[in-house]
Write a protein that holds these residues in place. Structure first.
Motif, PDB file in Angstrom:
ATOM      1  N   ILE A  54       0.834  -1.206   0.000  1.00  0.00           N
ATOM      2  CA  ILE A  54       0.000   0.000   0.000  1.00  0.00           C
ATOM      3  C   ILE A  54       0.867   1.254   0.000  1.00  0.00           C
ATOM      4  O   ILE A  54       0.609   2.215  -0.739  1.00  0.00           O
ATOM      5  N   LYS A  55       1.929   1.257   0.804  1.00  0.00           N
ATOM      6  CA  LYS A  55       2.767   2.449   0.957  1.00  0.00           C
ATOM      7  C   LYS A  55       3.677   2.714  -0.240  1.00  0.00           C
ATOM      8  O   LYS A  55       3.999   3.868  -0.543  1.00  0.00           O
ATOM      9  N   LYS A  56       4.088   1.634  -0.949  1.00  0.00           N
ATOM     10  CA  LYS A  56       5.109   1.825  -1.991  1.00  0.00           C
ATOM     11  C   LYS A  56       4.601   2.682  -3.154  1.00  0.00           C
ATOM     12  O   LYS A  56       5.388   3.375  -3.803  1.00  0.00           O
ATOM     13  N   SER A  57       3.304   2.641  -3.414  1.00  0.00           N
ATOM     14  CA  SER A  57       2.770   3.402  -4.543  1.00  0.00           C
ATOM     15  C   SER A  57       2.792   4.903  -4.282  1.00  0.00           C
ATOM     16  O   SER A  57       2.834   5.703  -5.221  1.00  0.00           O
ATOM     17  N   SER A  58       2.789   5.311  -3.004  1.00  0.00           N
ATOM     18  CA  SER A  58       2.789   6.737  -2.682  1.00  0.00           C
ATOM     19  C   SER A  58       4.193   7.345  -2.710  1.00  0.00           C
ATOM     20  O   SER A  58       4.332   8.560  -2.706  1.00  0.00           O
ATOM     21  N   ASN A  59       5.214   6.499  -2.717  1.00  0.00           N
ATOM     22  CA  ASN A  59       6.589   6.992  -2.797  1.00  0.00           C
ATOM     23  C   ASN A  59       7.369   6.076  -3.736  1.00  0.00           C
ATOM     24  O   ASN A  59       8.260   5.338  -3.311  1.00  0.00           O
ATOM     25  N   ARG A  60       6.995   6.136  -5.000  1.00  0.00           N
ATOM     26  CA  ARG A  60       7.537   5.211  -6.002  1.00  0.00           C
ATOM     27  C   ARG A  60       9.046   5.355  -6.152  1.00  0.00           C
ATOM     28  O   ARG A  60       9.764   4.369  -6.307  1.00  0.00           O
TER      29      ARG A  60
ATOM     30  N   TYR B 126      10.839   3.631  -3.378  1.00  0.00           N
ATOM     31  CA  TYR B 126      10.684   2.179  -3.486  1.00  0.00           C
ATOM     32  C   TYR B 126      11.604   1.609  -4.568  1.00  0.00           C
ATOM     33  O   TYR B 126      12.243   0.575  -4.369  1.00  0.00           O
TER      34      TYR B 126
ATOM     35  N   THR C  80       8.132   3.662   4.467  1.00  0.00           N
ATOM     36  CA  THR C  80       6.799   3.043   4.421  1.00  0.00           C
ATOM     37  C   THR C  80       6.066   3.133   5.752  1.00  0.00           C
ATOM     38  O   THR C  80       4.867   2.864   5.823  1.00  0.00           O
TER      39      THR C  80
END
Length: 360
Positions: free
Chosen positions: A236-242, A245, A289
């Motif tokens: 869930i978190k990785k998409s907000s800080n691509r 990541y 994350t």
């Protein structure tokens, strides 16, 4: 009576990145097992597990279908493994039978608390191995991995399936996960035989030989963790800080490939350095994350080991469970163990599962 067993596992390095297809990890199988026994029965069959305290599951046949009597049960992985194996058996024209299946696990603590050694993967693998013997089905390690991976994914829905690979292949392995979206598509469009008889995109499983002086020590924090929930949180978190990541993935890949060179060349110092680096990489992932991977207890466990000249990190998804230590066998580790025990960290008396069967 037919008996099959599968070992538990611990991640050594490459956690979280390994859920991405093709990204490397290092995993070790341990000399503690889940054992499955099967014997034919008439009318009703039952599934009995010493892991669970809520009694046996009774089942019967309705044609070729398995019908479970009690709807609420904790045997999901066993049932899924049975379902996949019987699909495999039916595709080869085998008649269905009724049987009793008994499960016994060494992968939990005496009071039933989980150590985080991959018991769900091991019971999936052992169940499929036993049923393939029972139905006299052709089985290689590659086919066993694929059948168990499908069965496990049908229940858990996420993860890299590296624990399945360790339970199937044993010993130390390099593992790179397959494209799970491809598998989901294939499950909707192709038969099981076609799926398990072809190469899976990005999948790689290679046996590793550690340096002779390498010693693995395992510490248990006494606090269990849910791998699937932690992986979900990171997803869930990785998409907000691509950007962060992708930086994590690149750093993890570079670190594990350096570790693999250490294994292939027998250089323990390079392996220790890689373990310490992977710890830093996972802590950076935790920071952006906001998912707690290295708990305070795991941090104490690792810091104590480092103070005694070893390399240490959390194992698997973190959040509790176990940590691993890599140390030169020539270095005295008794003081390390004593300091752990003073902090209520339990050293687990586990050894690496030695590979005997080399059948691929």
């Amino acid at each position: 009576m037919i008996t099959a067993k599968a070992p538990g596992k611990l991640y050594i390095a490459g956690e979280y990145a390994v859920v991405e297809p093709g990204y490397p990890s290092i995993i070790v199988a341990l000399d503690q097992f889940v054992t499955v026994q099967i014997e034919q029965s008439e009318g009703f069959g039952k599934i009995v597990s010493h892991q669970y305290q809520d009694g046996a599951v009774r089942w019967r046949r309705n044609g070729d279908q398995m019908v479970i009597d009690n709807r609420d049960n904790t045997f999901s992985y066993i049932i899924s493994a049975i379902s996949i194996t019987e699909e495999y058996a039916q595709s080869l024209g085998k008649p269905m039978k009724v049987y009793d299946l008994f499960v016994n696990s060494q992968l939990d603590s005496p009071n039933g608390r989980k150590y985080g050694l991959g018991s769900s993967a091991a019971v999936t693998v052992a169940t499929i191995k036993a049923l393939c013997q029972f139905y006299n089905l052709p089985l290689t390690k590659a086919k066993l991995f694929k059948l168990a991976a499908i069965a496990h994914l049908d229940v858990q829905g996420n993860g890299s399936l590296g624990d399945i690979a360790a339970s199937v292949y044993g010993g130390w392995i390099e593992y790179r996960s397959f494209d799970r979206e491809w598998l989901m598509s294939m499950r909707n469009t192709a038969g099981l035989l076609d799926i398990i008889n072809q190469p899976w995109p990005d999948l790689k499983i290679t046996q590793l030989t550690p340096p002779k002086e390498l010693k693995l020590i395992i510490g248990w924090t006494g606090s269990p963790a849910s791998t699937s929930h932690l992986v979900d949180k990171v997803t869930i978190k990785k998409s907000s800080n691509r950007e962060a990541y992708l930086k994590f993935l690149s750093a993890s890949k570079q670190c594990i490939e350096s570790l693999l060179i250490g294994f292939n060349n027998g250089i323990i110092e390079q392996i220790e350095s890689g373990i310490l680096e992977n710890r830093h990489i996972l802590n950076a992932l935790s920071e952006f994350t906001q998912v707690q991977i290295e708990t305070p207890m795991l941090k104490r466990m690792c810091d104590i080991a480092v103070n005694h000249g070893a390399a240490a990190k959390s194992s698997g998804a973190g959040g509790g469970d176990c940590g691993i230590v890599i140390i030169d066998d020539n270095v005295d580790s008794n003081a390390l163990i004593k300091d752990w025990q003073s902090e209520d960290i339990t050293p687990l008396p586990l050894k690496v599962h030695e590979v005997v069967d080399v059948k691929s």
